[in-house]
Write a protein that holds these residues in place. Structure first.
Motif, PDB file in Angstrom:
ATOM      1  N   ILE A 119       0.850  -1.182   0.000  1.00 23.71           N
ATOM      2  CA  ILE A 119       0.000   0.000   0.000  1.00 23.71           C
ATOM      3  C   ILE A 119       0.896   1.246   0.000  1.00 23.71           C
ATOM      4  N   TRP A 120       0.300   2.405  -0.148  1.00 23.07           N
ATOM      5  CA  TRP A 120       1.043   3.648  -0.306  1.00 23.07           C
ATOM      6  C   TRP A 120       2.058   3.885   0.814  1.00 23.07           C
ATOM      7  N   THR A 121       1.638   3.775   2.067  1.00 22.03           N
ATOM      8  CA  THR A 121       2.562   4.073   3.164  1.00 22.03           C
ATOM      9  C   THR A 121       3.765   3.137   3.151  1.00 22.03           C
ATOM     10  N   GLU A 122       3.565   1.884   2.837  1.00 24.41           N
ATOM     11  CA  GLU A 122       4.680   0.940   2.736  1.00 24.41           C
ATOM     12  C   GLU A 122       5.595   1.317   1.573  1.00 24.41           C
ATOM     13  N   PHE A 123       4.988   1.727   0.476  1.00 24.84           N
ATOM     14  CA  PHE A 123       5.759   2.144  -0.697  1.00 24.84           C
ATOM     15  C   PHE A 123       6.639   3.342  -0.372  1.00 24.84           C
ATOM     16  N   THR A 124       6.101   4.361   0.312  1.00 23.11           N
ATOM     17  CA  THR A 124       6.896   5.554   0.614  1.00 23.11           C
ATOM     18  C   THR A 124       8.089   5.228   1.504  1.00 23.11           C
ATOM     19  N   GLN A 125       7.934   4.250   2.379  1.00 25.66           N
ATOM     20  CA  GLN A 125       9.048   3.836   3.235  1.00 25.66           C
ATOM     21  C   GLN A 125      10.092   3.063   2.440  1.00 25.66           C
ATOM     22  N   ALA A 126       9.636   2.203   1.535  1.00 28.61           N
ATOM     23  CA  ALA A 126      10.551   1.361   0.770  1.00 28.61           C
ATOM     24  C   ALA A 126      11.192   2.094  -0.406  1.00 28.61           C
ATOM     25  N   SER A 127      10.510   3.107  -0.910  1.00 26.83           N
ATOM     26  CA  SER A 127      10.980   3.805  -2.106  1.00 26.83           C
ATOM     27  C   SER A 127      10.853   5.321  -1.934  1.00 26.83           C
ATOM     28  N   PRO A 128      11.688   5.901  -1.078  1.00 30.20           N
ATOM     29  CA  PRO A 128      11.539   7.331  -0.784  1.00 30.20           C
ATOM     30  C   PRO A 128      11.810   8.260  -1.967  1.00 30.20           C
ATOM     31  N   ARG A 129      12.767   7.931  -2.821  1.00 24.35           N
ATOM     32  CA  ARG A 129      13.071   8.833  -3.948  1.00 24.35           C
ATOM     33  C   ARG A 129      11.938   8.850  -4.954  1.00 24.35           C
ATOM     34  N   ILE A 130      11.437   7.673  -5.306  1.00 25.11           N
ATOM     35  CA  ILE A 130      10.364   7.624  -6.304  1.00 25.11           C
ATOM     36  C   ILE A 130       9.085   8.234  -5.745  1.00 25.11           C
ATOM     37  N   SER A 131       8.758   7.936  -4.503  1.00 25.53           N
ATOM     38  CA  SER A 131       7.526   8.493  -3.931  1.00 25.53           C
ATOM     39  C   SER A 131       7.621  10.016  -3.840  1.00 25.53           C
ATOM     40  N   GLU A 132       8.803  10.561  -3.553  1.00 20.20           N
ATOM     41  CA  GLU A 132       8.965  12.020  -3.502  1.00 20.20           C
ATOM     42  C   GLU A 132       8.746  12.630  -4.881  1.00 20.20           C
ATOM     43  N   VAL A 133       9.299  12.027  -5.919  1.00 18.53           N
ATOM     44  CA  VAL A 133       9.103  12.527  -7.279  1.00 18.53           C
ATOM     45  C   VAL A 133       7.626  12.431  -7.643  1.00 18.53           C
ATOM     46  N   PHE A 134       6.992  11.307  -7.334  1.00 16.53           N
ATOM     47  CA  PHE A 134       5.571  11.147  -7.646  1.00 16.53           C
ATOM     48  C   PHE A 134       4.749  12.242  -6.964  1.00 16.53           C
ATOM     49  N   LEU A 135       4.960  12.448  -5.679  1.00 14.69           N
ATOM     50  CA  LEU A 135       4.182  13.445  -4.949  1.00 14.69           C
ATOM     51  C   LEU A 135       4.426  14.860  -5.493  1.00 14.69           C
ATOM     52  N   ARG A 136       5.659  15.189  -5.806  1.00 16.20           N
ATOM     53  CA  ARG A 136       5.983  16.514  -6.342  1.00 16.20           C
ATOM     54  C   ARG A 136       5.319  16.741  -7.690  1.00 16.20           C
ATOM     55  N   ARG A 137       5.435  15.787  -8.590  1.00 17.10           N
ATOM     56  CA  ARG A 137       4.845  15.924  -9.932  1.00 17.10           C
ATOM     57  C   ARG A 137       3.319  15.861  -9.865  1.00 17.10           C
ATOM     58  N   HIS A 138       2.777  15.025  -9.012  1.00 18.44           N
ATOM     59  CA  HIS A 138       1.331  14.911  -8.826  1.00 18.44           C
ATOM     60  C   HIS A 138       0.765  16.264  -8.402  1.00 18.44           C
ATOM     61  N   ALA A 139       1.406  16.906  -7.433  1.00 15.16           N
ATOM     62  CA  ALA A 139       0.950  18.225  -6.966  1.00 15.16           C
ATOM     63  C   ALA A 139       1.133  19.287  -8.048  1.00 15.16           C
ATOM     64  N   ALA A 140       2.269  19.274  -8.741  1.00 15.18           N
ATOM     65  CA  ALA A 140       2.556  20.284  -9.761  1.00 15.18           C
ATOM     66  C   ALA A 140       1.568  20.220 -10.920  1.00 15.18           C
ATOM     67  N   ALA A 141       1.027  19.040 -11.187  1.00 17.93           N
ATOM     68  CA  ALA A 141       0.074  18.865 -12.295  1.00 17.93           C
ATOM     69  C   ALA A 141      -1.370  18.982 -11.816  1.00 17.93           C
ATOM     70  N   GLY A 142      -1.575  19.554 -10.640  1.00 23.87           N
ATOM     71  CA  GLY A 142      -2.941  19.684 -10.128  1.00 23.87           C
ATOM     72  C   GLY A 142      -3.582  18.346  -9.849  1.00 23.87           C
ATOM     73  N   ASN A 143      -2.771  17.374  -9.433  1.00 24.20           N
ATOM     74  CA  ASN A 143      -3.180  16.000  -9.109  1.00 24.20           C
ATOM     75  C   ASN A 143      -3.486  15.148 -10.338  1.00 24.20           C
ATOM     76  N   LEU A 144      -3.258  15.674 -11.518  1.00 23.06           N
ATOM     77  CA  LEU A 144      -3.545  14.930 -12.741  1.00 23.06           C
ATOM     78  C   LEU A 144      -2.445  13.916 -13.030  1.00 23.06           C
ATOM     79  N   CYS A 145      -2.850  12.707 -13.341  1.00 26.77           N
ATOM     80  CA  CYS A 145      -1.949  11.653 -13.802  1.00 26.77           C
ATOM     81  C   CYS A 145      -2.567  11.010 -15.035  1.00 26.77           C
ATOM     82  N   LEU A 146      -1.805  10.179 -15.700  1.00 25.83           N
ATOM     83  CA  LEU A 146      -2.313   9.379 -16.808  1.00 25.83           C
ATOM     84  C   LEU A 146      -2.349   7.925 -16.357  1.00 25.83           C
ATOM     85  N   LEU A 147      -3.498   7.324 -16.530  1.00 22.91           N
ATOM     86  CA  LEU A 147      -3.731   5.942 -16.118  1.00 22.91           C
ATOM     87  C   LEU A 147      -3.726   5.051 -17.349  1.00 22.91           C
TER      88      LEU A 147
END
Length: 163
Positions: A3-31
């Motif tokens: 789950i997300w919290t486990e992911f952020t602990q195991a992968s801090p660099r990727i989760s930081e990039v995801f959160l930064r880009r997610h916020a910068a794009a107004g929460n928009l992602c491509l699924l």
């Protein structure tokens, strides 16, 4: 399942990039999902992190959610406007599971309203998918090089440097 919290602990660099880009794009992602004919489908989505999990929730009956009901695998990519990827980008790979918990959905809708003003309170949220992350990657560009950070459950992040 991660789950997300486990992911952020195991992968801090990727989760930081995801959160930064997610916020910068107004929460928009491509699924990315898989259509019934086996071809890929790319759709916009505004995933939310709530109570330690990543949620993929949206308008009922849309084809992206029909895809996920049939085949729960997905890829979620942060929206990138910069062709030089100067602020990085991230991809999450995983599967979804439907969570028919009315009380959890009520809290999620209340949080959505408080954060955005978008009112789904009192609505039946269907589908209401939680994401289990099965892998992730991020691209970071700077100082004349590109780093690709890769993560899989049970392993530490690893970095591949490209010049």
């Amino acid at each position: 399942m991660t789950i997300w919290t486990e992911f952020t602990q195991a992968s801090p660099r990727i989760s930081e990039v995801f959160l930064r880009r997610h916020a910068a794009a107004g929460n928009l992602c491509l699924l990315a999902t898989t259509r019934s004919d086996g071809y890929p489908r790319i759709s916009p989505l505004e995933p939310r992190i709530f109570e330690g999990e990543l949620w993929l929730v949206g308008m009922p009956g849309t084809t992206k959610f029909l895809d996920l009901r049939r085949d729960p695998r997905f890829c979620l990519h942060t929206a990138t406007l910069d062709s030089q990827v100067g602020d990085g980008d991230a991809k999450l790979f995983g599967t979804v599971r439907e969570v028919p918990d009315a009380e959890l959905q009520r809290r999620w809708a209340e949080s959505l309203y408080e954060d955005t003003g978008f009112d789904l309170r009192g609505e039946k949220l269907e589908p209401f998918f939680a994401a289990d992350i099965t892998g992730a990657s991020a691209v970071l560009v700077g100082d004349g090089r590109m780093e690709v950070v890769i993560w899989k459950p049970g392993e530490p992040e690893r970095v591949v440097v490209k010049h």
